[in-house]
Design an enzyme around this catalytic site. Structure first.
Site, mmCIF file in Angstrom:
data_model
loop_
_atom_site.group_PDB
_atom_site.id
_atom_site.type_symbol
_atom_site.label_atom_id
_atom_site.label_comp_id
_atom_site.label_asym_id
_atom_site.label_seq_id
_atom_site.Cartn_x
_atom_site.Cartn_y
_atom_site.Cartn_z
ATOM 1 N N VAL A 1 0.843 -1.206 0.000
ATOM 2 C CA VAL A 1 0.000 0.000 0.000
ATOM 3 C C VAL A 1 0.873 1.248 0.000
ATOM 4 O O VAL A 1 0.620 2.220 -0.721
ATOM 5 C CB VAL A 1 -0.940 -0.006 1.228
ATOM 6 C CG1 VAL A 1 -1.593 1.350 1.408
ATOM 7 C CG2 VAL A 1 -1.984 -1.092 1.066
ATOM 8 N N ASP B 1 -5.928 34.473 -35.322
ATOM 9 C CA ASP B 1 -7.166 35.005 -34.749
ATOM 10 C C ASP B 1 -8.393 34.791 -35.633
ATOM 11 O O ASP B 1 -9.501 34.768 -35.156
ATOM 12 C CB ASP B 1 -7.004 36.500 -34.417
ATOM 13 C CG ASP B 1 -6.328 37.265 -35.536
ATOM 14 O OD1 ASP B 1 -6.336 36.756 -36.680
ATOM 15 O OD2 ASP B 1 -5.796 38.356 -35.285
ATOM 16 N N ASN C 1 3.965 6.516 4.929
ATOM 17 C CA ASN C 1 3.292 6.783 3.672
ATOM 18 C C ASN C 1 2.341 7.967 3.800
ATOM 19 O O ASN C 1 2.281 8.853 2.951
ATOM 20 C CB ASN C 1 2.534 5.522 3.247
ATOM 21 C CG ASN C 1 1.855 5.695 1.912
ATOM 22 O OD1 ASN C 1 2.453 6.219 0.983
ATOM 23 N ND2 ASN C 1 0.612 5.280 1.821
ATOM 24 N N GLU D 1 -0.217 5.204 -5.698
ATOM 25 C CA GLU D 1 -1.562 5.338 -6.256
ATOM 26 C C GLU D 1 -2.016 6.798 -6.330
ATOM 27 O O GLU D 1 -2.866 7.151 -7.128
ATOM 28 C CB GLU D 1 -2.571 4.462 -5.479
ATOM 29 C CG GLU D 1 -2.963 4.929 -4.087
ATOM 30 C CD GLU D 1 -1.826 4.800 -3.066
ATOM 31 O OE1 GLU D 1 -0.924 3.964 -3.286
ATOM 32 O OE2 GLU D 1 -1.828 5.545 -2.068
ATOM 33 N N ASP E 1 1.692 36.249 -35.345
ATOM 34 C CA ASP E 1 1.161 37.359 -36.137
ATOM 35 C C ASP E 1 1.888 38.616 -35.741
ATOM 36 O O ASP E 1 2.437 38.698 -34.645
ATOM 37 C CB ASP E 1 -0.310 37.590 -35.778
ATOM 38 C CG ASP E 1 -1.200 36.543 -36.369
ATOM 39 O OD1 ASP E 1 -0.778 35.884 -37.307
ATOM 40 O OD2 ASP E 1 -2.336 36.418 -35.863
HETATM 41 P P1 ATP Z 1 -1.024 40.373 -39.140
HETATM 42 O O1 ATP Z 1 -1.011 39.134 -39.972
HETATM 43 O O2 ATP Z 1 0.303 40.970 -38.949
HETATM 44 O O3 ATP Z 1 -1.788 40.274 -37.906
HETATM 45 P P2 ATP Z 1 -3.245 41.389 -40.310
HETATM 46 O O4 ATP Z 1 -3.857 40.130 -39.877
HETATM 47 O O5 ATP Z 1 -3.828 42.654 -39.819
HETATM 48 O O6 ATP Z 1 -1.727 41.430 -40.060
HETATM 49 P P3 ATP Z 1 -4.592 41.353 -42.631
HETATM 50 O O7 ATP Z 1 -5.706 41.745 -41.774
HETATM 51 O O8 ATP Z 1 -4.637 40.076 -43.380
HETATM 52 O O9 ATP Z 1 -3.267 41.375 -41.857
HETATM 53 O O10 ATP Z 1 -4.354 42.533 -43.628
HETATM 54 C C1 ATP Z 1 -3.585 42.362 -44.781
HETATM 55 C C2 ATP Z 1 -3.579 43.647 -45.547
HETATM 56 O O11 ATP Z 1 -4.892 43.983 -45.928
HETATM 57 C C3 ATP Z 1 -3.072 44.838 -44.743
HETATM 58 O O12 ATP Z 1 -1.702 44.991 -44.864
HETATM 59 C C4 ATP Z 1 -3.799 45.995 -45.378
HETATM 60 O O13 ATP Z 1 -3.085 46.451 -46.497
HETATM 61 C C5 ATP Z 1 -5.095 45.383 -45.838
HETATM 62 N N1 ATP Z 1 -6.156 45.643 -44.881
HETATM 63 C C6 ATP Z 1 -6.182 45.376 -43.588
HETATM 64 N N2 ATP Z 1 -7.334 45.744 -43.019
HETATM 65 C C7 ATP Z 1 -8.084 46.261 -43.997
HETATM 66 C C8 ATP Z 1 -9.403 46.793 -44.062
HETATM 67 N N3 ATP Z 1 -10.187 46.876 -43.002
HETATM 68 N N4 ATP Z 1 -9.833 47.244 -45.247
HETATM 69 C C9 ATP Z 1 -9.066 47.157 -46.332
HETATM 70 N N5 ATP Z 1 -7.833 46.652 -46.339
HETATM 71 C C10 ATP Z 1 -7.331 46.207 -45.195
#
Ligand code: ATP
Length: 893
Positions: free
Chosen positions: A289, A621, A715, A294, A336
């Site tokens: 035991v 995200d 124990n 355990e 990111d």
């Molecule tokens: P990361 O990958 O670094 O987090 P992110 O996710 O913000 O960047 P995206 O959101 O994919 O990157 O954006 C890519 C590109 O799209 C940006 O560099 C910008 O030029 C353009 N972009 C981002 N947001 C918008 C928006 N709301 N409207 C139009 N174009 C956008």
């Protein structure tokens, strides 16, 4: 308002029109439920949760502790021996069994509570409209009649009858097995018998919004939902056992078999030596035991769960327990950029307009084409104002909105004359968005997005009141220049239409645009990330940036943070697309920055790294990030900016979206793993020492060294508290200056077996030496001395295994107060058993003289001293090899 009906009697909600659905549920599609109504419905329908498998009741948990086979055998042996002789002995043994059960029960309960607390933290939220106000509530608090808002990335929190659907597409694989997203509509359907997959105006709990947005009335919650009907599908936090736990179970079983075999031998040898059979049976069973660990799995769960709780307080929320361990093995962290490495506090600082660069503050709303650029920045924008006036939305868009507002342009006022009539929302794959607005008698379309994409759609450029042909090279150079300063650059363009243009296929209206200007946004790097990146490096972890942003922007920021250094390579999404798998695998280890990548490409990066044997943590995200998060060894979702879909595929959620938090979590993961090893080392060494002591005594010509009750006592007092207190042990000095642990490394690697074997034998040796000496010297208290030396040696051992390298004196006694407390308590209890007269007959002890007591203390320190010497040797060897772990100034114990 109509009185609500019981939802479950009308399962054909899809045949009713939206108003009828709302009316039957006593709700309003626009204003939602009145808040005062919610409490009553919660009481009536219960929480919106899928009931899990019935949990073990506390009584069953308690019973399980004493129905263990060995414990039953012990009870039986004790009872028989009581009937034949000393009833007192039996009662004490039973008392100890009960206490032991209570301790194990407390540990299991604690493990369960800690896991539940974790689960609660990981709970989902939903956006509902109540009293006309959108608000985030825990998904569990939804009731039938609630109006729920859906947007891309949300998990659908209940069964909803959709009353609005804009480009809404749901992933329903979890429910229907259909892997393609299902398009959704809001109108009623005729056929009441449609299968779930064809009920296009319903959104079911457990599915996810892949695209678009919508609004729906909850028609069923919790177990009444379709998912509830087929409950049991959902895997929730903590149900998975970690590889460590699985290995420990196997190890525990092997130990148990070994212990049982030796105990059987002890029994036989005792009989051969003429000891009473019953005494030998009791001794052998007590030993079994005591020696079978355990409680180990429960304690390890507690260590993992407590560690996870501590991580959560540090903003890293563990969704799957195995992540705690895997963290210690991570070799790549792919992160990111926006929001994780940078602060996500974007601000427009510069513009390229009419062929020249200007500071954003110089944008004059009265002068063309700045007026048109500012209008476009406000209108081609989804930002809304919160009740308190703050802008709500994507940080890039908030920055544009703010720049327009600062120039005196009010989006809401503009929209009164230029209402949005059509839109093509932003997505990171297209990297642009377009909105179409009323404009006098016709329409105007505004497009904004990544410069190289939008510029390719432009033919003209606005200058003053007019339009000139676009010089793409000049515009591209302007964009590059801003990006090289680390700015995020967006191009903004427009096009006038006399008639409402069609948008089929999507994007069809985005051509022959006129460039209004380029805008440059700063997003400063997070201060703490620089240090975190350096920590990664020291810990043998490679930080990598993956971004949707422009190469030049990404490179500038990566340099500032120390991610991109001499020899590091950068790669764009376009190059990645061309790169054959084999070539990617060859180069992947050198690449530090990936720019302009689509989320869908992340999975290739993870896979290539994994094929090179790397253990990858990856952040994400969006909805499209989910597959890569699921594939990564540690998928990390953002708690603030992230979507439910990403969170559900992740094993870790960053509550503050901060890269530095990942590094802290890695450190914590390494600490927890170390502590589990320390615990296992301690428990197994002590248990083997107990076995060796009883097993070897006859071979040395010594009588049975310990009584059954003494074995059980050891124990009880040594396993429980001191072991658990190791959870509070701080990280080893230099924990982030050693390379990651190879994932296939067994629990017993790095000298564990050697330690357990030698120090177990040593502890037994010292105990037997005490016995032999005391008997030889004719000391009548020899058994009490032997018993005490074994107990106290274990206390010495637990203090000495607190660190793998540092001596207790370097660490300081007070650096783990719970452990110090547990050790002091154990010593006091041991002294009580020796010096409180009524306890003497129960434990077979007698009061020691001062000299005898002193001797036991001295002998008990031998094991402690030996481990300290062992660590000293390890330290000096490491020092000779210049291992930084020993003499690094940075590691705080
Ligand atoms: P990361 O990958 O670094 O987090 P992110 O996710 O913000 O960047 P995206 O959101 O994919 O990157 O954006 C890519 C590109 O799209 C940006 O560099 C910008 O030029 C353009 N972009 C981002 N947001 C918008 C928006 N709301 N409207 C139009 N174009 C956008």
């Amino acid at each position: 308002m109509a009185v609500e009906e019981t939802p479950s009697v009308a399962p054909t909600w899809h045949t009713l029109d939206a108003d009828a659905v709302a009316a039957r549920l006593g709700s309003d599609p626009a204003r939602g439920l009145p808040a005062r109504e919610v409490g009553a419905r919660q009481a009536r329908y219960g929480p919106n949760a899928i009931r899990e498998k019935a949990r073990r009741s506390k009584l069953r948990m308690l019973l399980a502790q004493v129905t263990d086979f060995m414990i039953l055998l012990l009870i039986a042996a004790a009872v028989i021996s009581g009937m034949l002789g000393n009833l007192e002995d039996t009662l004490v043994i039973l008392g100890i069994v009960v206490l032991n059960a209570a301790v194990s029960f407390a540990q299991e309960l604690r493990a369960e509570r800690a896991m539940e607390a974790l689960k609660r933290m990981a709970a989902a939220t939903a956006t509902v409209v109540r009293d006309g106000q959108p608000q985030a509530v825990p998904a569990e608090a939804l009731v039938p009649g609630d109006v729920v808002l859906l947007e891309a990335g949300n998990a659908v929190p209940a069964d909803l009858r959709l009353v609005e659907a804009v480009d809404l597409k749901l992933g329903e694989a979890a429910l229907t097995g259909e892997s393609l997203p299902a398009e959704k509509l809001a109108g009623p359907l005729a056929d009441p018998g449609l299968p779930l997959g064809d009920r296009h105006n319903m959104a079911f709990k457990g599915t996810a919004v892949m695209y678009g947005r919508g609004r729906g009335v909850a028609v069923a919650t919790g177990m009444q939902t379709e998912l509830g009907r087929i409950a049991g599908m959902l895997e929730s936090v903590g149900e998975t056992r970690t590889p460590l736990q699985r290995r420990l179970t196997v190890f525990g079983q092997q130990l148990a078999i070994g212990a049982l075999a030796i105990c059987a031998l002890v029994f036989v040898i005792g009989l051969l030596r003429g000891e009473p059979a019953l005494l030998m049976l009791l001794t052998a069973v007590s030993l079994a035991v005591a020696a079978i660990p355990e409680a180990m799995p429960a304690v390890v769960t507690v260590l993992l769960a407590l560690g996870a709780g501590r991580m959560a307080r540090g903003n890293a929320l563990i969704r799957r327990l195995p992540a705690v361990e895997t963290l210690g093995s991570v070799t790549y962290i792919c992160s990111d950029k926006t929001g994780t490495l940078t602060r996500n506090e974007m601000r427009v600082v510069e513009a390229f307009i009419g062929g020249g660069h200007i500071a954003s503050v110089a944008l004059d709303p009265a002068r063309p084409p700045a007026d048109a650029l500012l209008r476009a920045m406000a209108l081609c924008n989804d930002v809304v104002r919160a009740p308190d006036g703050r802008p709500l939305g994507d940080p890039t868009e908030v920055a544009l909105w703010q720049a327009a507002a600062d120039a005196g342009i009010d989006k809401a006022a503009l929209e009164r004359n230029a209402a949005r009539v059509m839109e093509q929302p932003f997505d990171s794959e297209r990297k642009r968005m377009t909105t179409v607005h009323l404009d006098g008698g016709g329409f105007i379309a505004y497009t904004k997005g990544a410069p190289e994409i939008v510029l390719a759609l432009c033919t003209g450029m606005a200058i003053g009141d007019g339009v000139v042909p676009l010089d793409p090279e000049q515009a591209t150079r302007a964009a590059e220049r801003m990006a090289e300063d680390g700015l995020r650059v967006l191009a903004v363009a427009c096009r006038r239409w006399d008639m409402l243009p069609g948008n089929d296929p999507p994007g069809a209206l985005e051509h022959d645009l006129t460039l209004l200007g380029l805008v440059g946004l700063v997003d400063p790097p997070r201060e703490e990330v620089k240090t975190a990146v350096a920590t990664c490096r020291a810990a043998g972890i490679v930080p990598v940036m993956i971004t949707g942003d422009h190469l030049a922007t990404a490179r500038a920021i990566a340099r500032q943070l120390g991610i991109l250094t001499e020899g590091g390579m950068v790669l764009t999404g376009r190059e990645l697309r061309m790169l054959p798998e084999a070539e990617l695998r060859r180069r992947v280890a050198q690449i530090r920055v990936y720019a302009r990548v689509d989320p869908a490409q992340k999975i290739r990066i993870v896979a290539a790294l994994q094929e090179q044997g790397e253990i990858v943590a990856m952040t994400g995200d969006g909805v499209n990030d989910a597959p890569a998060l699921a594939r990564a060894d540690i998928g990390i979702a953002m708690g603030q900016a992230g979507t439910d879909v990403a969170r559900e595929s992740a094993s870790l959620v960053l509550l503050d979206d901060n890269f530095a938090t990942i590094v802290t979590a890695v450190r914590e993961g390494r600490r927890i793993y170390d502590n589990i090893r320390k615990f296992v080392r301690y428990v197994v060494t002590c248990n083997t020492a107990e076995i060796w002591t009883v097993f070897l005594a006859p071979f040395l010509g010594l009588p049975l060294p310990l009584l059954p009750i003494q074995i059980l006592w050891i124990n009880l007092v040594t396993d429980g508290l001191p072991g658990l207190a190791l959870a509070a042990e701080s990280a080893e000095r230099g924990v982030m200056q050693r390379p990651p642990r190879p994932p296939q490394e067994g629990l017993l690697a790095r000298g564990m077996v050697r330690h357990m074997l030698w120090f177990g034998l040593l502890m037994a040796g010292v105990t037997l030496l005490t016995q032999a000496y005391a008997i030889g010297a004719g000391l009548e208290h020899w058994q009490t001395m032997t018993f005490t030396v074994l107990t106290l040696s274990q206390m010495g051992q637990v203090m000495a295994v607190r660190s793998d390298r540092d001596s207790l004196f370097q660490q300081g006694l007070r650096s783990n107060l719970p452990l110090l407390g547990a050790v002091v308590l154990t010593i006091v209890l041991q002294l009580a058993v020796i010096y409180i007269p009524p306890l003497n007959p129960l434990f077979g002890t007698s009061p020691l003289t001062a000299v005898e007591l002193l001797m036991t203390f001295v002998l008990s320190s031998v094991v402690f001293a030996a481990i300290e010497i062992d660590k000293y040797v390890v330290r000096s060897r490491a020092h000779a090899r210049q291992m930084p772990a020993v003499d690094s100034p940075s590691g705080k114990a």
